[in-house]
Motif scaffolding. Structure first.
Motif: not given
Length: 350
Positions: A135-136, A140-144, A227-230
């Motif tokens: 999840n983490e 973070v990947l979405g942020m990057v 997917l929701p976390h991303f």
């Protein structure tokens, strides 16, 4: 007759040296203009040892008078530099404290046969962070992907910029890192976390990231459960939520990324569309919209489930602004079967 400037310099030198000799190094931070020395003493104190830092002030005063320090003075200075170097102080920090260049510090390290270290060796990092899905990691990947920058030159690194410093502190904690944060400058409004790791950069490339990614980034192959976390990371990075919580949009320069994002939103039962905008330079910008109080609220129920504290607070608050009212209406509607009952309820309760 001595000029006033020369007199003040001589008096300052005498006073500082006397102060050091009498009170010792613990009080060095009390002297005017010695913030750097105070920082150095703190650095050494944490490791339970004190050195005679008064020599640094003596050398500084000689340089102000355009005089050269003696060989004995330089050897004492080098002793402090070696001590600081062995304890892991960065080249940049030492160069500032000792009024030397980065190359000057390296030359001293070479002179005394010290190991010439890579600039990133002083920092710790969990290099396996992007190797497996969690999840983490998805967040973070979405942020990057949205707020990050990848550099794959001779010193591979990646960085994440955010106006909310708390977000970067959380990311740094997830990385198990002690990398410094670069504070905003006169020309920037965001804080930046830069990680120098060839291994992590290679892992990010495998996930689809590239240098200068903004216009060509593809939507990564994210497992359904993450997917929701991303998506939450993408929204925290490049998302915008209207104050009233009625609309949300994500801006991207990549058509592929924008279309994939919209398909996911539609698949979640949200009212979503893409609108384009052409910049002054002729670049097409894609905005993926989620429209309506209900759709924005429903999106929040998906992306904030089991998220812990990994989110931008202001965006969540806006998306959940009408949570209680919409939840009440939604719970009632799913129990109604007759269209006239639904119409009557919506008329008087929304």
């Amino acid at each position: 007759m001595l000029s006033m400037k020369t007199f003040l310099i001589s008096f300052n030198k005498f006073f500082n040296i006397l102060f050091f000799r009498i009170f010792g190094v613990k009080n060095i931070g009390a002297l005017p203009g010695c913030d750097g020395y105070r920082k150095l003493v703190k650095f050494d104190t944490e490791r339970g040892r004190y050195l005679d830092y008064s020599i640094l002030e003596e050398i500084r005063l000689l340089k102000e008078q355009k005089k050269k320090p003696t060989r004995d003075m330089l050897e004492k200075r080098d002793e402090i530099i070696i001590e600081s170097y062995n304890k892991g102080m960065s080249y940049k920090e030492m160069a500032k404290l000792f009024s030397l260049t980065d190359r000057g510090i390296r030359n001293i390290a070479k002179k005394y046969n010290l190991k010439i270290r890579n600039g990133n060796e002083q920092y710790c990092i969990n290099k396996n962070f992007f190797k497996s899905w969690t999840n983490e990691m998805a967040w973070v990947l979405g942020m990057v992907i949205t707020d990050g920058h990848l550099s794959a030159n001779t010193s591979p690194s990646f960085s994440i910029s955010q106006k909310d410093i708390k977000i970067l502190l959380k990311i740094r904690c997830l990385f198990e890192s002690n990398h410094p944060l670069r504070e905003p400058t006169k020309t920037t409004t965001s804080t930046i976390l830069t990680i120098g790791s060839k291994e992590m950069v290679e892992d990010l490339k495998k996930l689809g990231l590239t240098p200068r990614k903004s216009l060509v980034i593809k939507f990564p192959d994210v497992p359904k459960e993450y997917l929701p976390h991303f998506i939450r990371g993408v929204i925290d990075g490049d998302g915008w939520v209207k104050k009233e919580g009625s609309v949300m949009n994500i801006t991207s320069g990549s058509k592929d990324f924008a279309e994939s994002l919209m398909k996911i939103f539609i698949g979640w039962g949200l009212n979503s569309e893409i609108r384009t905008q052409v910049t002054k330079k002729g670049t097409i910008i894609y905005r993926v919209w989620v429209i309506g109080y209900y759709s924005v609220w429903k999106l929040s129920t998906i992306i904030y489930e089991n998220c812990g504290d990994l989110f931008v607070v202001s965006k969540r608050e806006k998306m959940e602004k009408h949570h209680e009212r919409i939840s009440r209406v939604y719970d009632k509607l799913i129990k109604l079967k007759d269209f006239r009952e639904i119409k009557y309820y919506l008329m008087y309760n929304t």
